[in-house]
Every structure is written in structure tokens, then in C-alpha cells.
Enzyme design. Structure first.
Site, PDB file in Angstrom:
ATOM      1  CB  SER A   1      -0.921   0.012   1.230  1.00  0.00           C
ATOM      2  OG  SER A   1      -0.171   0.311   2.399  1.00  0.00           O
TER       3      SER A   1
ATOM      4  CB  SER B   1       0.020   3.371   4.639  1.00  0.00           C
ATOM      5  OG  SER B   1       0.917   2.325   4.951  1.00  0.00           O
TER       6      SER B   1
ATOM      7  CE  LYS C   1       0.065   1.673   8.990  1.00  0.00           C
ATOM      8  NZ  LYS C   1      -0.449   2.244   7.721  1.00  0.00           N
TER       9      LYS C   1
ATOM     10  CB  SER D   1      -1.419   6.123   7.209  1.00  0.00           C
ATOM     11  OG  SER D   1      -0.901   5.187   8.131  1.00  0.00           O
TER      12      SER D   1
END
Length: 258
Positions: free
Chosen positions: A71, A73, A128, A216
Site C-alpha cells: 500500500s 501508507s 508504520k 494511513s
């Protein structure tokens, strides 16, 4: 227990090891000698595959594990199609499958890029950046961070030009953020709504956010990451493939993550 690739790898190691080891014990107990030409086919396969799956299990469980970024994010730091390596021992040695820590090592630092098992569904891995440490008070308002009442430095670098599958991020504002000495770029979509609030990080947990702040799904929405959910620290891009334009991103290969 999660029935993921690690589980099946551990099972394969156990099964091939038992077959091969059991055959050797039978030979020893009967006084027979090993004869490769008359070796049963099942034992031959077990003997061939056991060292391979064992080495892969050890490397993947205790040294480094590869992951693919699915993704946007973590843009602009990580792009869709990046293949990364994750250090599996920096936050402690854990037993494969059981995920039980057996050796304590380092604790995550603010700014680390971490892979973890998503608290809402531990079968899914997320990636993250660590923003808040245990005991921190994190505030996010007007697309700006405050940690323990101190504003986090942000310097605008202008308009972002997206590349590859991230082209739809073109026009976002590119910002250089300084997390107490850890500088990294983030993306902000001015005018877009985003979750805001004050969050106190509980003991044994971490507050994480994506670098693509307005795209995100992170701690602002579902809470903090328990320490036991940590998989490791992302540190290296070993391959990058642009699925949309069907090409290798040679300029990204070998990038050290920070």
C-alpha cells in the site's frame, strides 16, 4: 497461534527431520549401513529438504525476513512494490510460530520503521513508523505532531511528484519532519480530513503512524501496538517492482531505510 508461512515452515522442518533422523536410528538399531541407492524415496526427499527448510526457518525467524509493501501508507519513504528486509533480532529473539520472546535485546526507538502484527487481526502484518514510546503523550492537530507537549519540527519541501503506482499522490505537500533527531519525509494532503486528538501511550505499547499521513490506517484509528506484536525493524530495500508500469526500480534497490 497463526497458521502462516512460519507455521508451515516449522512443520516441514519437523517432519523432514523426524523422517530422516528416524531412518538413521532404525539403521543404527539394526546394525545396517546407509545405502543411498536403496534409500526409500520418502527418506531421500526428507534428507534433501531438511537442511534447506531448516536454514530458511533459522534465517527467517532469527535474522531477517522479507516483506513486500502492498500500500501507499508509508509513501514517500516506501513505495508500493518495494521489497524490504526486516531485522528479526533487534527487538529480541522470539521463537517461531509461538512468538514467545526468549532473549531480550533493544527497545524500539522513536522514528524506527517497524513491521508488526495488526492488533485487530494478528494474521496480517502492518508497517508504520514509531511516533510515541511508552508513557508518551502524543497530540495530532492541524496535521502537526506534538510529543510530550513539544512540537515536532516540520519544514515544507513543496509539491510532491508521485512516481509509479504512487502517481495519484502527486500534488500532496512534501514535508521534512524531525522526530527528535530522526529526519524523514512525510506527505500531507491539505484540505483532507484526518483523525485528530491526544493519545497517551500505555506501558509496553507503541504509537505508530504512516508517513503518508492522510492515507494511513494507524494508531490514530485503532490504538497502540503491544510490544508482543512487534515483528522487527525494517532496514533495507532489496528489490522494487513497479506493478503498474512493469519495471524494476533500480534506483531504489539498496536503499537503507531511516
Amino acid at each position: 497461534m497463526d497458521y502462516d508461512f512460519s507455521f508451515f515452515l516449522a512443520v516441514a522442518t519437523l517432519v523432514t527431520g523426524v523422517i530422516w533422523g528416524g531412518y538413521l536410528l532404525v539403521l543404527k538399531s539394526t546394525g545396517a549401513t546407509f545405502d543411498e541407492e536403496n534409500e526409500p524415496v520418502l527418506v531421500e526427499y526428507a534428507r534433501s529438504f531438511f537442511p534447506v527448510v531448516l536454514i530458511v526457518l533459522v534465517l527467517r525467524s532469527f535474522i531477517a525476513e522479507p516483506f513486500r509493501i502492498p500500500s501507499a501508507s508509508m509513501m514517500p519513504t516506501l513505495l508500493i512494490g518495494d521489497f524490504i528486509l526486516v531485522n528479526k533480532f533487534t527487538y529480541g529473539i522470539r521463537l517461531p510460530v509461538l512468538n514467545t520472546k526468549i532473549i531480550e535485546m533493544n527497545q524500539p526507538k522513536r522514528g524506527d520503521i517497524v513491521v508488526f502484527r495488526y492488533p485487530k487481526n494478528p494474521a496480517v502484518d502492518y508497517i508504520k513508523r514509531v511516533i510515541g514510546l511508552p508513557g508518551d503523550r502524543v497530540a495530532y492537530y492541524d496535521k502537526k505532531l506534538h510529543i510530550n507537549e513539544q512540537p515536532v519540527s516540520q519544514v515544507s519541501l513543496g509539491r510532491y511528484q508521485g512516481v509509479g503506482q504512487g502517481e495519484d499522490m502527486t500534488g500532496n505537500e512534501l514535508i521534512l519532519e524531525d522526530l527528535t533527531g530522526v529526519e524523514h519525509n512525510i506527505l500531507i494532503r491539505n484540505g483532507a480530513a484526518s483523525a485528530e486528538g491526544v493519545y497517551v501511550v500505555p506501558k509496553g505499547s507503541y504509537f505508530v503512524m504512516g508517513d503518508n499521513r492522510d492515507n494511513s490506517n494507524d494508531s490514530r484509528y485503532w490504538g497502540t501496538v503491544p510490544e508482543e506484536n512487534l515483528v522487527g525493524k525494517a532496514f533495507f530495500i532489496w528489490m522494487s517492482w513497479d506493478w503498474q508500469h512493469k519495471g524494476v526500480g533500480f534506483d531504489r534497490i539498496g536503499t537503507v531505510l531511516k
